[in-house]
Design a protein around this motif. Structure first.
Motif, short mmCIF file in Angstrom:
data_model
loop_
_atom_site.label_atom_id
_atom_site.label_comp_id
_atom_site.label_asym_id
_atom_site.label_seq_id
_atom_site.Cartn_x
_atom_site.Cartn_y
_atom_site.Cartn_z
N LEU A 19 0.68 -1.41 0.13
CA LEU A 19 -0.01 0.03 -0.11
C LEU A 19 0.86 1.19 0.05
N THR A 20 1.85 1.25 0.86
CA THR A 20 2.68 2.28 1.03
C THR A 20 3.42 2.72 -0.44
N GLU A 21 3.91 1.52 -0.96
CA GLU A 21 4.88 1.40 -2.26
C GLU A 21 3.73 2.15 -3.38
N LYS A 22 2.60 1.86 -3.39
CA LYS A 22 1.57 2.45 -4.43
C LYS A 22 1.05 3.93 -4.08
N GLU A 23 0.71 4.31 -2.83
CA GLU A 23 -0.13 5.15 -2.63
C GLU A 23 0.84 6.27 -2.08
N GLY A 24 2.20 6.11 -1.76
CA GLY A 24 3.06 7.05 -1.60
C GLY A 24 3.35 7.55 0.08
N PRO A 25 2.41 7.61 1.00
CA PRO A 25 2.67 7.99 2.23
C PRO A 25 3.72 7.23 2.95
N ASP A 26 4.23 7.58 3.93
CA ASP A 26 5.24 6.76 4.77
C ASP A 26 4.30 6.03 5.53
N ARG A 27 4.95 4.78 6.04
CA ARG A 27 4.22 3.94 6.73
C ARG A 27 3.40 4.32 8.04
N ARG A 28 3.85 5.43 8.74
CA ARG A 28 3.03 5.89 9.69
C ARG A 28 1.83 6.48 9.30
N THR A 29 1.93 7.32 8.51
CA THR A 29 0.81 7.98 7.81
C THR A 29 -0.18 7.07 7.36
N ALA A 30 0.11 6.05 6.61
CA ALA A 30 -0.84 5.02 6.03
C ALA A 30 -1.46 4.48 7.21
N VAL A 31 -0.72 3.92 8.17
CA VAL A 31 -1.31 3.37 9.54
C VAL A 31 -2.38 4.32 10.07
N ARG A 32 -2.04 5.58 10.18
CA ARG A 32 -2.87 6.57 10.93
C ARG A 32 -4.15 6.65 9.94
N LYS A 33 -4.03 6.67 8.79
CA LYS A 33 -5.21 6.86 7.63
C LYS A 33 -6.14 5.61 7.99
N LEU A 34 -5.42 4.45 7.86
CA LEU A 34 -6.15 3.27 7.81
C LEU A 34 -6.88 3.17 9.26
N LEU A 35 -6.33 3.49 10.27
CA LEU A 35 -7.01 3.30 11.66
C LEU A 35 -8.26 4.48 11.42
N ALA A 36 -7.94 5.45 11.09
CA ALA A 36 -8.96 6.62 11.32
C ALA A 36 -10.41 6.03 10.26
N VAL A 37 -9.93 5.55 9.27
CA VAL A 37 -11.10 4.84 8.10
C VAL A 37 -11.69 3.85 8.93
N GLY A 38 -11.15 3.00 9.59
CA GLY A 38 -11.66 1.68 10.37
C GLY A 38 -12.34 2.18 11.36
N LEU A 39 -11.91 2.98 12.05
CA LEU A 39 -12.63 3.70 13.24
C LEU A 39 -14.06 4.28 12.94
N GLU A 40 -14.03 4.93 11.70
CA GLU A 40 -15.38 5.63 11.13
C GLU A 40 -16.25 4.62 10.59
N ASN A 41 -15.83 3.67 9.95
CA ASN A 41 -16.55 2.40 9.61
C ASN A 41 -17.28 1.75 10.57
N ARG A 42 -16.42 1.32 11.71
CA ARG A 42 -17.06 0.79 12.66
C ARG A 42 -18.06 1.53 13.55
N ARG A 43 -17.81 2.90 13.63
CA ARG A 43 -18.83 3.73 14.28
C ARG A 43 -20.18 3.89 13.44
N ARG A 44 -19.77 3.68 12.14
CA ARG A 44 -21.13 3.77 11.20
C ARG A 44 -21.93 2.25 11.22
N GLU A 45 -21.09 1.33 11.39
CA GLU A 45 -21.77 0.05 11.64
C GLU A 45 -22.60 -0.11 13.04
N ARG A 46 -21.86 0.56 13.95
CA ARG A 46 -22.76 0.44 15.21
C ARG A 46 -24.03 1.33 15.29
N LEU A 47 -23.91 2.44 14.64
CA LEU A 47 -24.94 3.21 14.39
C LEU A 47 -26.15 2.42 13.52
N LEU A 48 -25.78 1.90 12.58
CA LEU A 48 -26.59 1.07 11.66
C LEU A 48 -27.22 -0.06 12.46
#
Length: 96
Positions: A19-48
């Motif tokens: 992922l980091t090779e294809k999309e460019g951000p460093d590993r730390r940035t990629a992990v932060r983005k993935l964590l943020a997306v995952g948390l938002e998806n989980r929040r939406r699932e709980r509300l659903l």
């Protein structure tokens, strides 16, 4: 900012590297983005789940996810869930 450390499987590590090779951000940035997306998806699932269980209305769920009613409706439909009830409809009409 807090620091979180955890171990991942070799498979997840390899996926993260690709992922980091294809999309460019460093590993730390990629992990932060993935964590943020995952948390938002989980929040939406709980509300659903709360919507389907009749605990909250469609309008409330949409507001809490910061989506429009139409966007949250698309999310609900994308998850192939039944959620319409007369009590939901009345409460949503009043809220609109």
């Amino acid at each position: 900012m807090e620091t979180i450390s955890f171990r991942v499987s070799e498979e997840l590590e390899a996926d993260l590297k690709k992922l980091t090779e294809k999309e460019g951000p460093d590993r730390r940035t990629a992990v932060r983005k993935l964590l943020a997306v995952g948390l938002e998806n989980r929040r939406r699932e709980r509300l659903l789940e709360r919507l389907v269980n009749g605990e909250i209305t469609l309008t409330t769920a949409a507001e809490r996810t910061e989506l429009s009613v139409w966007e949250f409706t698309a999310f609900v439909e994308g998850n192939d869930r039944t959620w319409i009830s007369s009590s939901h409809t009345e409460a949503d009409i009043e809220a609109l």
